[in-house]
Design a protein around this motif. Structure first.
Motif, PDB file in Angstrom:
ATOM      1  N   CYS A  58     -40.911  -7.598  79.830  1.00 20.75           N
ATOM      2  CA  CYS A  58     -39.641  -8.236  80.207  1.00 20.75           C
ATOM      3  C   CYS A  58     -39.166  -7.683  81.555  1.00 20.75           C
ATOM      4  O   CYS A  58     -38.615  -8.405  82.386  1.00 20.75           O
ATOM      5  CB  CYS A  58     -38.559  -7.975  79.168  1.00 20.75           C
ATOM      6  SG  CYS A  58     -39.020  -8.292  77.457  1.00 20.75           S
ATOM      7  N   CYS A  62     -39.509 -17.058  77.164  1.00 20.80           N
ATOM      8  CA  CYS A  62     -40.234 -16.163  78.075  1.00 20.80           C
ATOM      9  C   CYS A  62     -41.436 -15.551  77.371  1.00 20.80           C
ATOM     10  O   CYS A  62     -42.530 -15.452  77.936  1.00 20.80           O
ATOM     11  CB  CYS A  62     -39.322 -15.039  78.558  1.00 20.80           C
ATOM     12  SG  CYS A  62     -37.893 -15.615  79.498  1.00 20.80           S
ATOM     13  N   CYS A 109     -39.818  -9.138  85.217  1.00 18.22           N
ATOM     14  CA  CYS A 109     -39.062 -10.266  85.789  1.00 18.22           C
ATOM     15  C   CYS A 109     -37.552 -10.132  85.657  1.00 18.22           C
ATOM     16  O   CYS A 109     -36.833 -10.993  86.152  1.00 18.22           O
ATOM     17  CB  CYS A 109     -39.476 -11.579  85.125  1.00 18.22           C
ATOM     18  SG  CYS A 109     -41.231 -11.936  85.202  1.00 18.22           S
ATOM     19  N   HIS A 110     -37.067  -9.129  84.951  1.00 17.45           N
ATOM     20  CA  HIS A 110     -35.617  -9.007  84.751  1.00 17.45           C
ATOM     21  C   HIS A 110     -35.152  -7.590  85.038  1.00 17.45           C
ATOM     22  O   HIS A 110     -35.683  -6.630  84.451  1.00 17.45           O
ATOM     23  CB  HIS A 110     -35.236  -9.307  83.294  1.00 17.45           C
ATOM     24  CG  HIS A 110     -35.442 -10.726  82.870  1.00 17.45           C
ATOM     25  ND1 HIS A 110     -34.601 -11.749  83.237  1.00 17.45           N
ATOM     26  CD2 HIS A 110     -36.387 -11.293  82.080  1.00 17.45           C
ATOM     27  CE1 HIS A 110     -35.023 -12.891  82.695  1.00 17.45           C
ATOM     28  NE2 HIS A 110     -36.109 -12.642  81.989  1.00 17.45           N
TER      29      HIS A 110
END
Ligand code: HEC
Ligand code: HEC
Length: 237
Positions: free
Chosen positions: A49, A94, A52-53
């Motif tokens: 995760c 996602c 991308c975040h």
């Protein structure tokens, strides 16, 4: 980030434990999962995760992610520009599409509960508003920009997965092609289409709109046309 020797079973036991500190323990387990590509059991997945975040109120300088920071994400009420109305669905979108999760994480799994507690733990604002997500449907040419800015954009947006330009050194997955060299094949693969347009479409659509693969799309909020134009100048496209 690879964490030596954590055991899913042991941490899951913590996450599902009772007692007053159970949510805290679950949030800690959720943070571990958030940062570990092994959340997905697919051997082809290299993304966590955190790829991308960001999780800070504003992303660190030098980070231009396809996904929003997940600080204050838990109570936005809807996600993905209104396409998702349950947080777990937003996460699973996602998980399945980008991390090659074989099936969505079930609601009652220790993993989804822990990720939930983690996202809540970094979401102090209970009145957070949904964020816009503007998809560029028809990929079109953009004005070129400043080369130095383009290099910054490459480092901030593309390098984590594609590695150094021209060599791919340091990329997190061999599946991500070397930029811009891969575009030299485009005349053959996409005859009659300017290579720059192929790249614009890939960046704007990721794997969607029939493009394929597992790269994320960049909305207009994630990457402006001005920054995309600068990036193309840097890539000499
Ligand atoms: C390959 C990149 C990528 C990975 C990996 C990824 N996401 Fe996302 N995520 C995105 C993009 C792109 C969006 C759409 C833009 C947005 O809404 O943030 C998104 C959207 C979201 C949203 C909705 C945010 C909002 O307010 O609209 C949540 C929540 C989320 N992701 C959680 C996760 C979690 C948890 C993981 C790990 C299980 C994960 N994502 C893995 C790229 C990614
Ligand atoms: C989260 C990881 C990730 C990020 C960030 C990312 N890419 Fe990708 N990209 C991939 C992967 C994996 C592939 C190969 C699979 C696919 O096509 O989706 C790919 C494929 C591509 C392709 C097609 C290459 C080919 O074989 O024809 C282009 C062009 C591209 N990326 C450009 C970019 C640019 C430009 C950026 C930055 C704005 C970027 N990517 C950011 C993971 C990423």
């Amino acid at each position: 980030m690879r964490l030596a020797g954590w055991s899913v079973v042991a941490l899951a036991a913590l996450a599902t434990g009772c007692g007053d500190d159970a949510p805290v323990k679950a949030a800690e387990y959720g943070e571990v999962l958030f940062n570990d590509a092994r959340l997905s059991t697919s051997t082809f997945n290299s993304f966590s995760c955190a790829t991308c975040h960001a999780t800070t109120p504003t992303p660190a300088a030098g980070r231009l992610d396809s996904g929003y920071t997940l600080y204050d994400s838990a109570f936005r009420g809807s996600w993905w520009g209104g396409y998702e109305t349950r947080l777990l669905d937003a996460v699973n979108f996602c998980y399945v599409n980008f991390m090659r999760g074989v099936a969505p994480l079930p609601e009652d799994s220790p993993q989804s509960r822990a990720l939930y507690e983690y996202l809540v733990s970094i979401s102090p604002n209970r009145d957070a508003k949904p964020l816009p997500f503007t998809v560029v449907k028809d990929a079109a040419e953009v004005a070129r920009g400043d080369k130095a800015r383009g290099q910054e954009v490459y480092r901030a947006a593309c390098q984590v997965c594609h590695g150094e330009p021209h060599t791919g050194a340091g990329r997190n997955t061999e599946l991500a092609s070397v930029l811009p060299e891969v575009t030299r094949e485009y005349d053959e693969v996409f005859p009659g289409v300017p290579p720059s347009l192929v790249v614009i479409e890939k960046v704007r659509h990721g794997q969607f709109f029939g493009v394929g693969g597992n790269m994320p799309p960049y909305s207009l909020e994630a990457l402006s046309d001005a920054d995309l134009g600068a990036l193309l100048t840097f890539l000499e496209l």
